[in-house]
Design a protein around this motif. Structure first.
Motif, PDB file in Angstrom:
ATOM      1  N   LYS A   1       0.838  -1.234   0.022  1.00  0.00           N
ATOM      2  CA  LYS A   1       0.073   0.090  -0.041  1.00  0.00           C
ATOM      3  C   LYS A   1       0.771   1.241   0.035  1.00  0.00           C
ATOM      4  O   LYS A   1       2.154   1.166   0.197  1.00  0.00           O
ATOM      5  CB  LYS A   1      -0.972   0.115   1.083  1.00  0.00           C
ATOM      6  CG  LYS A   1      -0.208   0.126   2.477  1.00  0.00           C
ATOM      7  CD  LYS A   1      -1.052   0.413   3.577  1.00  0.00           C
ATOM      8  CE  LYS A   1      -0.262   0.619   5.022  1.00  0.00           C
ATOM      9  NZ  LYS A   1      -1.108   0.480   6.275  1.00  0.00           N
ATOM     10  N   ALA A   2       0.429   2.291  -0.256  1.00  0.00           N
ATOM     11  CA  ALA A   2       1.154   3.718  -0.259  1.00  0.00           C
ATOM     12  C   ALA A   2       1.616   3.783   1.344  1.00  0.00           C
ATOM     13  O   ALA A   2       0.950   3.572   2.223  1.00  0.00           O
ATOM     14  CB  ALA A   2       0.146   4.899  -0.614  1.00  0.00           C
TER      15      ALA A   2
ATOM     16  N   VAL B   1       4.000   6.827   3.682  1.00  0.00           N
ATOM     17  CA  VAL B   1       4.800   8.017   3.755  1.00  0.00           C
ATOM     18  C   VAL B   1       5.839   7.753   4.965  1.00  0.00           C
ATOM     19  O   VAL B   1       5.851   7.226   5.708  1.00  0.00           O
ATOM     20  CB  VAL B   1       3.674   8.989   4.498  1.00  0.00           C
ATOM     21  CG1 VAL B   1       4.365  10.214   4.621  1.00  0.00           C
ATOM     22  CG2 VAL B   1       2.399   9.292   3.355  1.00  0.00           C
TER      23      VAL B   1
ATOM     24  N   ARG C   1       6.683   9.907  -0.209  1.00  0.00           N
ATOM     25  CA  ARG C   1       5.536   8.837  -0.351  1.00  0.00           C
ATOM     26  C   ARG C   1       6.055   7.962  -1.364  1.00  0.00           C
ATOM     27  O   ARG C   1       6.595   8.170  -2.498  1.00  0.00           O
ATOM     28  CB  ARG C   1       4.426   9.646  -0.804  1.00  0.00           C
ATOM     29  CG  ARG C   1       3.337   8.493  -0.791  1.00  0.00           C
ATOM     30  CD  ARG C   1       2.003   9.295  -1.471  1.00  0.00           C
ATOM     31  NE  ARG C   1       1.467  10.154  -0.565  1.00  0.00           N
ATOM     32  CZ  ARG C   1       1.290  11.517  -0.813  1.00  0.00           C
ATOM     33  NH1 ARG C   1       1.990  11.982  -1.795  1.00  0.00           N
ATOM     34  NH2 ARG C   1       0.812  12.489   0.250  1.00  0.00           N
TER      35      ARG C   1
ATOM     36  N   VAL D   1       4.319   4.680  -3.663  1.00  0.00           N
ATOM     37  CA  VAL D   1       3.089   4.503  -4.096  1.00  0.00           C
ATOM     38  C   VAL D   1       3.136   3.126  -4.870  1.00  0.00           C
ATOM     39  O   VAL D   1       3.677   3.220  -6.168  1.00  0.00           O
ATOM     40  CB  VAL D   1       2.090   5.453  -4.773  1.00  0.00           C
ATOM     41  CG1 VAL D   1       0.734   5.155  -5.274  1.00  0.00           C
ATOM     42  CG2 VAL D   1       1.965   6.579  -3.859  1.00  0.00           C
TER      43      VAL D   1
ATOM     44  N   ALA E   1       1.600   0.617  -7.455  1.00  0.00           N
ATOM     45  CA  ALA E   1       0.651   0.489  -8.594  1.00  0.00           C
ATOM     46  C   ALA E   1       0.884  -0.590  -9.440  1.00  0.00           C
ATOM     47  O   ALA E   1       1.802  -0.635 -10.354  1.00  0.00           O
ATOM     48  CB  ALA E   1       0.229   1.786  -9.149  1.00  0.00           C
TER      49      ALA E   1
ATOM     50  N   VAL F   1       6.414   0.898  -8.362  1.00  0.00           N
ATOM     51  CA  VAL F   1       6.282   1.797  -7.376  1.00  0.00           C
ATOM     52  C   VAL F   1       6.879   2.765  -7.577  1.00  0.00           C
ATOM     53  O   VAL F   1       7.998   3.081  -8.239  1.00  0.00           O
ATOM     54  CB  VAL F   1       7.141   1.026  -6.142  1.00  0.00           C
ATOM     55  CG1 VAL F   1       7.209   1.837  -4.919  1.00  0.00           C
ATOM     56  CG2 VAL F   1       6.632  -0.567  -5.430  1.00  0.00           C
ATOM     57  N   THR F   2       6.090   4.035  -7.240  1.00  0.00           N
ATOM     58  CA  THR F   2       6.582   5.471  -7.604  1.00  0.00           C
ATOM     59  C   THR F   2       7.051   5.969  -6.232  1.00  0.00           C
ATOM     60  O   THR F   2       6.400   6.001  -5.165  1.00  0.00           O
ATOM     61  CB  THR F   2       5.489   6.001  -8.183  1.00  0.00           C
ATOM     62  OG1 THR F   2       5.122   5.442  -9.363  1.00  0.00           O
ATOM     63  CG2 THR F   2       5.767   7.650  -8.502  1.00  0.00           C
TER      64      THR F   2
ATOM     65  N   THR G   1       7.833   9.791  -4.474  1.00  0.00           N
ATOM     66  CA  THR G   1       7.553  11.170  -4.763  1.00  0.00           C
ATOM     67  C   THR G   1       8.149  11.911  -3.562  1.00  0.00           C
ATOM     68  O   THR G   1       7.875  11.385  -2.332  1.00  0.00           O
ATOM     69  CB  THR G   1       6.096  11.469  -4.827  1.00  0.00           C
ATOM     70  OG1 THR G   1       5.608  10.620  -5.933  1.00  0.00           O
ATOM     71  CG2 THR G   1       5.953  12.845  -4.918  1.00  0.00           C
TER      72      THR G   1
END
Length: 218
Positions: free
Chosen positions: A27-28, A30, A52, A54, A56, A60-61, A63
């Motif tokens: 899951k995302a 932080v 963060r 994320v 998908a 995985v991204t 940021t």
């Protein structure tokens, strides 16, 4: 780290206060100093809500969340959402370093170093050995990148400009001075000398560049 393999991407803390901890990226998440963050880094250099991650589908991204001291991926500032690749090193300010893996299966199965030279490294786990002794704490992301470039071409002289470009990336290379490279190489030499002070692995060939002198392991 337990003996069971995780399915899916992982974040593993290397150097820093969270060293050795790991998180499955289901899951995302932080990262920050605030107690409500999913991954809390207790260091004043870390912003309350710093970065963060994320997931998908299979990606995985990463940021940066407007942090004061920045987020880096493989030594490069994260200025926009960045898709992580297997083995990427994520640096939170100067406080905490993580390695991103697509799954536990990408971690080395053995604790012995690869190769036959006195100095050996493993790209996926970002580990370095000298005379079969693991370098601890791990090298910084930039130190590892420089050493990896030299390791891939060991015995060859790598021009300074090429070494900077390969380590910092083309976009950042223009802002890297000779003094900055020399300082990084000096710190890298010092780290290697902590384990083997009898041999100079990083050799400066004046007027030509830098090479790795890596004799065979006795």
């Amino acid at each position: 780290m337990d003996g069971n393999l995780e399915e899916g991407p992982l974040l593993i803390a290397q150097s820093g206060p969270l060293k050795g901890q790991r998180w499955a990226l289901k899951k995302a998440l932080v990262i920050g100093r605030d107690a409500t963050c999913d991954i809390v880094v207790p260091d004043r250099m870390v912003s309350r809500f710093h970065a963060r991650l994320v997931p998908a589908a299979a990606d995985v991204t990463l940021t940066d969340m407007g942090s004061k001291n920045g987020t880096h991926c493989n030594g490069r500032p994260v200025t926009e959402p960045t898709l992580l690749q297997d083995g990427d090193v994520v640096q939170i300010a100067l406080a905490q370093e993580f390695v991103f893996l697509t799954s536990d299966a990408t971690m080395p199965l053995a604790d012995s170093p690869p190769g036959r030279g006195r100095l050996s490294l493993d790209l996926r786990s970002r580990r370095v050995w000298i005379n079969n002794i693991l370098v601890e704490p791990p090298l910084s992301a930039l130190q590892f990148h420089v050493l990896h470039v030299l390791y891939e071409r060991q015995g060859q002289v790598v021009p300074r400009e090429e070494l900077v470009s390969a380590s910092w990336g083309d976009e950042q290379a223009a802002g890297v001075s000779d003094q900055a490279l020399d300082a990084l190489l000096r710190r890298l030499r010092d780290r290697l000398a902590e384990i083997d002070p009898s041999h100079a692995y990083i050799v400066t060939v004046r007027g030509h560049g830098i090479r790795l002198d890596n004799p065979l392991l006795d």
